[in-house]
Every structure is written in C-alpha cells, then in structure tokens.
Design a protein around this motif. Structure first.
Motif, PDB file in Angstrom:
ATOM      1  N   ARG A   1      38.979  46.140  45.146  1.00 46.39           N
ATOM      2  CA  ARG A   1      40.058  46.710  45.952  1.00 46.39           C
ATOM      3  C   ARG A   1      39.925  46.048  47.319  1.00 46.39           C
ATOM      4  NH1 ARG A   1      40.915  53.119  47.130  1.00 46.39           N
ATOM      5  NH2 ARG A   1      38.658  53.091  47.336  1.00 46.39           N
ATOM      6  N   MET A   2      41.063  45.698  47.927  1.00 44.80           N
ATOM      7  CA  MET A   2      41.008  44.907  49.155  1.00 44.80           C
ATOM      8  C   MET A   2      40.299  45.662  50.281  1.00 44.80           C
ATOM      9  SD  MET A   2      43.996  42.942  51.195  1.00 44.80           S
ATOM     10  CE  MET A   2      44.889  42.535  49.724  1.00 44.80           C
ATOM     11  N   GLU A   3      39.323  44.979  50.890  1.00 41.44           N
ATOM     12  CA  GLU A   3      38.552  45.550  51.995  1.00 41.44           C
ATOM     13  C   GLU A   3      38.803  44.705  53.235  1.00 41.44           C
ATOM     14  OE1 GLU A   3      36.811  48.260  51.836  1.00 41.44           O
ATOM     15  OE2 GLU A   3      37.112  48.493  49.674  1.00 41.44           O
TER      16      GLU A   3
ATOM     17  N   LYS B   1      44.700  26.707  44.964  1.00 43.50           N
ATOM     18  CA  LYS B   1      44.908  28.064  44.440  1.00 43.50           C
ATOM     19  C   LYS B   1      46.379  28.474  44.473  1.00 43.50           C
ATOM     20  CE  LYS B   1      42.728  32.646  44.688  1.00 43.50           C
ATOM     21  NZ  LYS B   1      41.580  33.376  45.259  1.00 43.50           N
TER      22      LYS B   1
ATOM     23  N   LEU C   1      43.010  41.801  42.336  1.00 42.08           N
ATOM     24  CA  LEU C   1      42.646  42.275  43.679  1.00 42.08           C
ATOM     25  C   LEU C   1      43.625  43.388  44.046  1.00 42.08           C
ATOM     26  CD1 LEU C   1      40.927  42.110  46.214  1.00 42.08           C
ATOM     27  CD2 LEU C   1      42.366  40.236  47.013  1.00 42.08           C
TER      28      LEU C   1
ATOM     29  N   ARG D   1      45.839  28.905  37.544  1.00 43.71           N
ATOM     30  CA  ARG D   1      44.854  29.995  37.622  1.00 43.71           C
ATOM     31  C   ARG D   1      44.977  30.945  36.432  1.00 43.71           C
ATOM     32  NH1 ARG D   1      41.386  31.466  41.810  1.00 43.71           N
ATOM     33  NH2 ARG D   1      40.648  33.602  41.721  1.00 43.71           N
TER      34      ARG D   1
ATOM     35  N   VAL E   1      28.550  33.063  43.036  1.00 46.46           N
ATOM     36  CA  VAL E   1      29.895  33.057  43.632  1.00 46.46           C
ATOM     37  C   VAL E   1      29.986  31.935  44.651  1.00 46.46           C
ATOM     38  CG1 VAL E   1      31.642  34.464  44.811  1.00 46.46           C
ATOM     39  CG2 VAL E   1      29.895  35.600  43.439  1.00 46.46           C
ATOM     40  N   ALA E   2      31.156  31.278  44.715  1.00 47.94           N
ATOM     41  CA  ALA E   2      31.344  30.210  45.706  1.00 47.94           C
ATOM     42  C   ALA E   2      32.799  30.130  46.128  1.00 47.94           C
ATOM     43  CB  ALA E   2      30.928  28.867  45.098  1.00 47.94           C
TER      44      ALA E   2
ATOM     45  N   ARG F   1      31.913  46.797  47.147  1.00 52.70           N
ATOM     46  CA  ARG F   1      33.062  46.939  48.047  1.00 52.70           C
ATOM     47  C   ARG F   1      33.331  48.429  48.271  1.00 52.70           C
ATOM     48  NH1 ARG F   1      34.309  42.811  44.554  1.00 52.70           N
ATOM     49  NH2 ARG F   1      35.250  40.912  45.389  1.00 52.70           N
TER      50      ARG F   1
ATOM     51  N   TYR G   1      43.888  37.120  52.501  1.00 51.95           N
ATOM     52  CA  TYR G   1      43.082  38.342  52.492  1.00 51.95           C
ATOM     53  C   TYR G   1      41.586  38.085  52.628  1.00 51.95           C
ATOM     54  CZ  TYR G   1      43.314  36.483  47.766  1.00 51.95           C
ATOM     55  OH  TYR G   1      43.291  35.633  46.701  1.00 51.95           O
ATOM     56  N   CYS G   2      41.162  36.832  52.662  1.00 51.93           N
ATOM     57  CA  CYS G   2      39.736  36.511  52.512  1.00 51.93           C
ATOM     58  C   CYS G   2      39.157  35.864  53.764  1.00 51.93           C
ATOM     59  CB  CYS G   2      39.577  35.569  51.317  1.00 51.93           C
ATOM     60  SG  CYS G   2      37.871  35.054  51.042  1.00 51.93           S
TER      61      CYS G   2
ATOM     62  N   ASN H   1      31.345  33.206  39.070  1.00 52.99           N
ATOM     63  CA  ASN H   1      32.729  33.419  39.513  1.00 52.99           C
ATOM     64  C   ASN H   1      33.105  32.265  40.428  1.00 52.99           C
ATOM     65  OD1 ASN H   1      35.064  34.173  40.968  1.00 52.99           O
ATOM     66  ND2 ASN H   1      34.647  36.337  40.685  1.00 52.99           N
TER      67      ASN H   1
ATOM     68  N   GLU I   1      43.921  37.881  40.994  1.00 52.31           N
ATOM     69  CA  GLU I   1      44.327  38.453  42.307  1.00 52.31           C
ATOM     70  C   GLU I   1      45.622  39.258  42.136  1.00 52.31           C
ATOM     71  OE1 GLU I   1      41.726  37.897  43.617  1.00 52.31           O
ATOM     72  OE2 GLU I   1      41.165  35.830  43.937  1.00 52.31           O
TER      73      GLU I   1
ATOM     74  N   PHE J   1      39.301  36.190  38.911  1.00 46.46           N
ATOM     75  CA  PHE J   1      40.299  37.231  39.133  1.00 46.46           C
ATOM     76  C   PHE J   1      41.641  36.569  39.408  1.00 46.46           C
ATOM     77  CE2 PHE J   1      36.523  39.479  41.388  1.00 46.46           C
ATOM     78  CZ  PHE J   1      35.910  39.694  40.167  1.00 46.46           C
TER      79      PHE J   1
ATOM     80  N   GLN K   1      32.098  37.911  53.049  1.00 45.33           N
ATOM     81  CA  GLN K   1      33.457  37.638  52.560  1.00 45.33           C
ATOM     82  C   GLN K   1      34.411  38.784  52.877  1.00 45.33           C
ATOM     83  OE1 GLN K   1      34.040  37.314  48.369  1.00 45.33           O
ATOM     84  NE2 GLN K   1      36.032  36.353  48.605  1.00 45.33           N
ATOM     85  N   PHE K   2      33.871  39.992  52.869  1.00 45.02           N
ATOM     86  CA  PHE K   2      34.663  41.190  53.192  1.00 45.02           C
ATOM     87  C   PHE K   2      33.659  42.280  53.533  1.00 45.02           C
ATOM     88  CE2 PHE K   2      34.418  40.289  48.623  1.00 45.02           C
ATOM     89  CZ  PHE K   2      33.459  41.214  48.276  1.00 45.02           C
TER      90      PHE K   2
HETATM   91  N1  SAM Z   1      36.728  31.372  45.540  1.00 45.24           N
HETATM   92  C1  SAM Z   1      36.825  31.682  44.176  1.00 45.24           C
HETATM   93  C2  SAM Z   1      38.102  32.375  43.845  1.00 45.24           C
HETATM   94  O1  SAM Z   1      38.829  32.711  44.742  1.00 45.24           O
HETATM   95  O2  SAM Z   1      38.348  32.545  42.649  1.00 45.24           O
HETATM   96  C3  SAM Z   1      35.630  32.465  43.771  1.00 45.24           C
HETATM   97  C4  SAM Z   1      35.398  33.849  44.090  1.00 45.24           C
HETATM   98  S1  SAM Z   1      35.948  34.727  45.497  1.00 45.24           S
HETATM   99  C5  SAM Z   1      34.622  34.362  46.569  1.00 45.24           C
HETATM  100  C6  SAM Z   1      35.711  36.294  44.747  1.00 45.24           C
HETATM  101  C7  SAM Z   1      36.808  37.291  44.794  1.00 45.24           C
HETATM  102  O3  SAM Z   1      36.702  38.029  45.982  1.00 45.24           O
HETATM  103  C8  SAM Z   1      38.232  36.822  44.818  1.00 45.24           C
HETATM  104  O4  SAM Z   1      38.671  36.450  43.547  1.00 45.24           O
HETATM  105  C9  SAM Z   1      38.961  38.019  45.385  1.00 45.24           C
HETATM  106  O5  SAM Z   1      39.497  38.835  44.369  1.00 45.24           O
HETATM  107  C10 SAM Z   1      37.872  38.795  46.107  1.00 45.24           C
HETATM  108  N2  SAM Z   1      38.221  39.020  47.517  1.00 45.24           N
HETATM  109  C11 SAM Z   1      38.648  38.122  48.406  1.00 45.24           C
HETATM  110  N3  SAM Z   1      38.919  38.732  49.589  1.00 45.24           N
HETATM  111  C12 SAM Z   1      38.668  40.046  49.434  1.00 45.24           C
HETATM  112  C13 SAM Z   1      38.776  41.197  50.280  1.00 45.24           C
HETATM  113  N4  SAM Z   1      39.213  41.118  51.527  1.00 45.24           N
HETATM  114  N5  SAM Z   1      38.416  42.401  49.771  1.00 45.24           N
HETATM  115  C14 SAM Z   1      37.961  42.508  48.502  1.00 45.24           C
HETATM  116  N6  SAM Z   1      37.849  41.472  47.671  1.00 45.24           N
HETATM  117  C15 SAM Z   1      38.190  40.244  48.113  1.00 45.24           C
END
Ligand code: SAM
Ligand code: SF4
Length: 477
Positions: free
Chosen positions: A286-288, A225, A251, A231, A146-147, A329, A108-109, A184, A209, A207, A366-367
């Motif tokens: 919420r997923m974007e 992961k 998520l 996790r 965030v990373a 988001r 999803y990312c 995070n 997820e 999160f 990221q989204f």
């Molecule tokens: N990479 C680490 C991780 O996954 O735990 C750190 C943070 S990640 C950059 C932050 C959060 O972004 C994730 O835990 C996920 O819930 C959220 N995320 C990822 N893809 C997303 C999407 N398409 N829409 C909304 N949130 C998203």
C-alpha cells in the motif's frame, strides 16, 4: 551448497505474448453488475469454504461487501480458509536492497531518477556479503533481493544481479546461511530469466503497480517502465524460461482497488490457462510516504485500513493456495490484523536503503516503514499469538514448485510437509538465535502445534525435532 536437490530445470511452455487477456471493459462490466446482495454473498462465502477459489464475478460481488455483519462473515471465512490450508504457520523473510540507482521516474517512489535528494549506491559484492552475514546472524534463512532498474555498466549490467545472487548464496556463517533467495527486479527477457533460474532463485516477483493503463501512463514518467505491455507480460516470459514460482502485486493507492483486484484475478487466470499454474504469491503493498515523491503523501486512490483488511480477506478466499505477503510498510497493528485474515508470509526487521543492515536505517529508504521491530520481536509476538514462525525453504530445494506444489497443496497433503518443516526450522532458530524469553514463548508455540497436528505429521515432527535438539541442522522433508 544452497541447492540440495532440484529435480526440474526444464524450459517452460513457449507461447506468444499477447496482453489480450487483460480486459478492462470486462472488469468494469462485472463491477457495475455487482451489488451487496446478502444472500448471494453468504452463498459465495459458503463456496469459499470449499477451498476451490472464486471466479471474477464472484470476487466482484465480495468487493461490494459493506455492512459490518457481512464484513465479519467475510473475515470469518478468510480465517477459516487460512487455517485449513496454512494452519498457524507464518513464513519469515527480509528484503535485501542491493541498489537504489534507477533509470525510471515512477512518481510514487523515492528511487525515481529525478529525485536528487537521496544518495545513490549499488552495493559491491563484499558489501552484499556483509549485509547477508548480518541477516544470517539475525536468524534469517530466506531473503528477497530488490534493486532499482539500472544496473551499473561497470559491473556488467544485468550480470551485476546474477553476481549479487551468487554472492548471497556464497555466505556461510557458523550459525547458518541463506537457503532461499527470492528476487524482485524489473522485467527481463526470457534468456535473462533463464539465467535467474540457473542462479538458483526461489520466487521471481514483480508488481504491476496498476492494471489501469491510463493511470499507469500518468505515474510512470520516463524510462523503460513506461511500457505497460512489457511489464504486464513479464511473468509470461519468466514462466516461459521455466521459473515456476512467480509473485504478483499491485501498488494499492494508484487506482480503484476493486478494479485492481479483478485485474489481478484476470492475470492469475491467464497464467493458469497458459502454464497450468497461477502465481505462487501475491503482495499487497500500500502506498507509503516516500522522500522526493509528493504523490506518495496523498495517493490518488488511497485505500483505507478497513478496505485494506477487506482486500486481504477477499484474496484469501478467492485464491486459497496462493501465499499472501505482508511487508513492513504496514504498522504492527495492521500486520497483526491481517495475519488472521490470510497472510502467510511476513518480512521482519526490514531496511529499504542499500547497506541498511550494516550501516543503519537511512531517512532515505525507498518509502516510510510502518513496523521497525526486529526479527526477534516479530517472532516473539507471533509465538505469543499462537502462530508458528517458519523458516522453511524445503519445497524449492526439493523442486516442489509450480504444478508439483499445487498437486500436493490442493488435496491438503502439503501440510504433512509444511507443519513438520515449520516446527523444525523454528526450533533451530530458537536454539541458535533467540533470547531465553523468546525461546520459552517459541517452545510453547511448538508444543501447542504438536498437539494440534495429526498423528502422522506429529511423528514426523518429533523425529526431525530430535535431530535438531541433538545438534543437526537443516533438517527437512
Ligand atoms: N525497481 C523494480 C520495480 O519497480 O519493479 C524493483 C522493485 S521496487 C524497488 C519494489 C516495489 O516497491 C515496487 O514495485 C512498488 O510497488 C513498491 N513501491 C514503490 N514506491 C512505493 C511507496 N511509496 N510505497 C509503497 N511501496 C512502494
Ligand atoms: Fe525505480 Fe522501481 Fe522505484 Fe520505479 S518503483 S523508481 S522502477 S525502484
């Protein structure tokens, strides 16, 4: 110095990490038994107004609310709980993305390892400081670092994160500095959490997820992961290391939201039982749509706007003392709707590409974001809606975390601190950063707040406000 006083640094309780507390069968059973029974729902909403929270079974019943009349009653109860505990305060922050390099393949990312269509970078310390300066100059006092999950070996692996935290705290501009940095990042070992604590982080956030094991396995294709248990036990290790303020999230869009909500309740219950205190914040991403992540265009268990508002309201009444975080988001309208339903912290002016504050927003964050307004625009809107924007960081700096925070929050005493601190940090923002129209709207919001406050908090606020107006900064109690 970013940390003025921290009275505790003791190592938390050592426990054996098992994930037995997560019981999917129990969640399914309570969900199956829960129906939309109007009498029972009204009984639960009356109970929620006592501010003692709700059990797993009770949350399951509320998750079945469908009729418009009962939904409205749920929203009214959520608004009541929110105003009783948080008043009109709304804490502001921004995320600081330091790296989009990631070894995991989360379908999803956009940062997923198999996405070849984004340019990758891990910011150097000078870049991190430039980004921080930019955020300080906007008026921010609180950031979330965030990373992606892969720290450059050339920069010492995990040491990179610790150096980044130090780099953020080192930035001091004429008009201020970052006073609380939350984090995070992917799950760590106890010793690494200890290092995060020593580095002076505020909340550690992660999160899950999805709490649904099969779904989790299907959407995390490779990398560390994939290990669900590692996790889901991350917050145990963080608390064992002595981090008292931890943040959770789901998520939404991956699996049935009711299942996720109840599992989240089990997770909170487990932390409460083991460490005496649950989580400090809950995030509701919420997923974007995300570039290079086709699933994100059509989430398998998409949550509608109506359901999303219900989720926030149910969380508010179920765990009244836990902060709820709303990110950008969501659209400006959805954020507005949820302020009244229980949200207590909002991000503003966010960028999700590393370097985004100094180099501009990239199409490959990221989204996709739903709210692109600046911090000042969000502050002005909050003021016009009679909310009180807050830049307070007092609790963490005074060591009022974990159990100490709850001991003040539960009998309602924390408002004697939060309200004056919100007023003074907001006045500081208005003088140092706001345009004349925002300042006028903000000072009007402060005046309304002073009228609403009880006499003791009002006196404390006025004393602190006078110091701010006389040129003093960083005044808090
Ligand atoms: N990479 C680490 C991780 O996954 O735990 C750190 C943070 S990640 C950059 C932050 C959060 O972004 C994730 O835990 C996920 O819930 C959220 N995320 C990822 N893809 C997303 C999407 N398409 N829409 C909304 N949130 C998203
Ligand atoms: Fe990496 Fe986190 Fe994105 Fe997964 S959600 S690909 S771990 S940045």
């Amino acid at each position: 110095m970013h940390i003025v006083q921290r009275k505790k640094h003791e190592v938390g309780i050592m426990t054996e990490n098992t994930t037995d507390w997560l019981d999917a069968a129990a969640v399914q059973t309570v969900l199956q038994n829960a129906t939309e029974d109007a009498g029972r729902i009204r009984e639960l909403l009356a109970k929620a107004r006592e501010l003692k929270g709700l059990s797993l079974e009770e949350v399951a019943v509320l998750s079945r609310v469908e009729s418009p009349e009962l939904v409205q009653e749920l929203f009214d109860a959520a608004r009541y709980v929110k105003e009783e505990i948080y008043g009109r305060r709304m804490v502001l922050f921004a995320p600081l993305y330091i790296s989009n390099i990631c070894a995991n393949d989360c379908v999803y990312c956009a940062f997923r390892s198999t996405n070849k269509n984004i340019s990758r970078s891990a910011l150097g310390m000078e870049q991190i400081q430039r980004e921080t300066s930019e955020l300080v100059e906007q008026g921010h006092k609180r950031l979330l670092l965030v990373a992606g999950e892969s720290y450059p070996a050339s920069r010492g692996g995990f040491q990179y994160v610790l150096d980044a935290i130090a780099a953020v705290y080192q930035v001091t501009e004429k008009r201020g500095n970052i006073r609380r940095l939350n984090v995070n990042v992917a799950p760590l070992e106890v010793e690494q959490y200890r290092q995060l604590l020593e580095a002076g982080i505020g909340t550690y956030q992660i999160f899950q997820e999805t709490y649904h094991r099969e779904t989790y396995a299907a959407v995390h294709l490779s990398g560390k992961k994939r290990d669900f248990d590692y996790r889901v036990s991350a917050l145990d290790r963080a608390m064992q290391a002595g981090i008292e303020d931890v943040g959770m999230g789901v998520l939404f869009g991956l699996h049935d939201w009711r299942f996720e909500l109840l599992s989240l309740m089990q997770h909170i219950g487990h932390l409460e039982q083991t460490f005496g205190v649950g989580c400090h914040t809950i995030s509701v991403p919420r997923m974007e749509p995300a570039q290079g992540a086709p699933m994100s265009e059509q989430p398998p268990a998409a949550v509608s706007d109506d359901e999303f508002r219900k989720i926030v309201a149910i969380l508010r009444v179920a765990v009244p003392y836990t902060g709820i975080i709303m990110s950008t988001r969501e659209s400006a309208q959805m954020r507005r709707d949820t302020y009244a339903l229980g949200v207590s912290q909002v991000s503003a002016g966010s960028r999700t590409n590393p370097g985004g504050y100094t180099e501009g927003e990239a199409a490959t964050g990221q989204f996709q974001l739903g709210d692109h307004r600046s911090l000042e625009e969000v502050v002005q809107e909050l003021s016009n809606l009679a909310y009180l924007p807050s830049f307070c960081t007092a609790c963490y700096r005074l060591g009022r975390t974990g159990q100490d925070f709850m001991d003040l929050a539960k009998p309602g005493l924390i408002r004697q601190k939060c309200d004056p601190n919100a007023v003074t940090t907001f006045q500081e923002y208005l003088i140092d950063f706001a345009s004349s129209s925002t300042r006028a709207a903000g000072e009007q919001a402060i005046a309304c707040e002073l009228q609403r406050m009880d006499p003791k908090a009002c006196r404390a606020s006025e004393k602190m406000l006078n110091k701010i107006l006389a040129g003093k900064r960083d005044v808090y109690c």
